[in-house]
Design an enzyme around this catalytic site. Structure first.
Site, PDB file in Angstrom:
ATOM      1  N   ARG A  80       8.907   0.553  -5.634  1.00 30.53           N
ATOM      2  CA  ARG A  80       8.776  -0.144  -4.345  1.00 30.53           C
ATOM      3  C   ARG A  80      10.124  -0.487  -3.702  1.00 30.53           C
ATOM      4  NH1 ARG A  80       3.530  -2.249  -2.776  1.00 30.53           N
ATOM      5  NH2 ARG A  80       2.067  -1.003  -3.961  1.00 30.53           N
TER       6      ARG A  80
ATOM      7  N   ARG B  98       9.468  -1.396  10.949  1.00 32.92           N
ATOM      8  CA  ARG B  98       8.039  -1.688  10.784  1.00 32.92           C
ATOM      9  C   ARG B  98       7.523  -2.561  11.921  1.00 32.92           C
ATOM     10  NH1 ARG B  98       3.531  -2.878   9.971  1.00 32.92           N
ATOM     11  NH2 ARG B  98       2.387  -3.221   8.043  1.00 32.92           N
TER      12      ARG B  98
END
Ligand code: 1CP
Length: 360
Positions: free
Chosen positions: A44, A57
């Site tokens: 991750r 994002r």
């Protein structure tokens, strides 16, 4: 940046010519070769720990836009290589893309996680699922993201491809979301064992084609995430987990394979017999125990508690050095699971640098 790639490179679906890697520590360690120092990357590592990721994002409609747009997936895949100096990139995607192309669309609910509007409840639901090449071909956006990322990395570090293990994907397909116990999925194993095997086989067939597609596109190593291995009993894992991992490992011969079965310490001896190169270890197992159970032929990867990255600098450094020392040879440094999104970036860097400076 990405537009340049689009203009200058011929992105065909044909096999990409192998590019010489400037840093191949990960691949050499995975094959069990002697290395100058252990390679280091984090599960991750591409995501909310990085300000660059959060900024990008924020401009998008959601997680799926990022995953399904190869130029964007490529950009966030490379961010941790630039920012952290890790020895590998892992393609930005999710394990849940496989259930989606089999017929179960997923949604990513902000702050909550994945959700499947339709789930598997009955035997007929399993029969309706698409499997194998027909499903895997629909993951073209992942293959394109891998091709782009390989071109953009230009041999700096290897690129890791990945998938979910059949049992872990089955758990989401039945449960419909994350769960503490996955009791609906485990109930299904007891109540409908034959259907369970049909489902697991369909996921396995799709996964093998999917991994081969990733490798053809340029993935240098593939990792299978069995995140929910540890919620099965040892007996159930022997029946519903390991045989499908075995099939996957035996089908992938082109690049090294890592199997990370979280919390499946009870099965490390069986995992050690799989035809793969690396076994991922979580923080519930000691290096010594893992080595004894897995045996000496495979490389081990792991296993710092992700919560240790909230500790003061000297604690992170000494725990990381102890971990590297305890694992010894045939070792890839990592956390014992994905880095938590609110981990201070500086502490992640301290971890990476502590591995790199080990023994120096
Ligand atoms: O950098 C990288 O590691 C690549 C990115 C990556 C990977 C390897 C993502 C992006 N997902 C995964 C794999 C994945 N997805 C796993 C296996 C690894 C693990 O155990 O952590 C699992 C179980 C999932 C499913 C999933 N996707 C969850 C867990 C749900 C649960 O059961 O509680 C969640 C929260 C996601 C969403 C997701 N995937 C990835 C990101 C960055 C996010 C957060 C979503 C967002 O930013 O909106």
């Amino acid at each position: 940046m990405m537009n340049d790639i689009m203009e200058n490179e011929q992105l065909s679906t044909e096999e990409v010519q192998p590019l010489a890697l400037k840093n191949d520590l990960l691949l050499r360690a995975a094959r069990g070769e002697q290395v100058e120092r252990p390679p280091v990357w984090l599960m991750r590592q591409a995501g909310r720990i990085l300000p660059q990721y959060r900024e990008l994002r924020g401009k998008l409609s959601g997680f799926k836009e990022l995953v399904e747009t190869p130029e964007l997936a490529c950009e966030v895949t490379i961010q941790p290589v630039d920012e952290l100096g890790v020895d590998a990139a892992i393609i930005f995607s999710d394990i849940l893309v496989v259930p989606e192309v089999m017929g179960l669309r997923y949604e990513m609910i902000p702050g909550k996680g994945p959700m499947f509007p339709m789930t598997i409840q009955l035997e007929e639901d399993v029969d309706k699922l698409i499997a194998g090449e027909k499903a895997a071909l629909q993951l073209d956006y992942v293959y394109k993201a891998i091709q782009l990322t390989k071109a953009e990395l230009n041999g700096r570090v290897p690129l890791i491809g990945f998938c979910g293990a059949p049992w872990t994907l089955m758990a989401y397909m039945i449960e419909g979301s994350g769960s503490k116990t996955f009791s609906k999925a485990r109930r299904f194993l007891y109540k409908k064992p034959i259907s369970s095997h049909v489902l697991l086989q369909k996921i396995t067939d799709t996964t093998v084609d999917y991994l081969k597609g990733q490798i053809k596109a340029g993935a240098d190593l593939v990792q299978v995430f069995d995140s929910w291995a540890g919620i099965l009993s040892p007996e159930q894992y022997k029946v519903f987990g390991l045989p499908y991992l075995k099939q996957i490992c035996e089908s992938i011969t082109e690049v090294p394979v890592t199997v990370f079965a979280k919390n499946a310490w009870f099965a490390l001896d069986e995992l050690g017999k799989l035809d793969c190169n690396v076994i991922g270890i979580d923080w519930n197992t000691t290096a010594q125990n893992a080595r004894e159970m897995v045996g000496t032929t495979k490389a081990l990867q792991g296993n710092l508690d992700p919560c240790l990255l909230y500790a003061p600098e000297d604690v992170i450094c000494s725990a990381t050095h102890k971990m590297v020392r305890d694992f010894g040879d045939k070792y890839i440094a990592n956390l014992g699971h994905g880095v938590y999104p609110d981990t201070p970036l500086d502490n992640v860097k301290i971890f990476v640098d502590a591995v790199k400076s080990f023994g120096a």
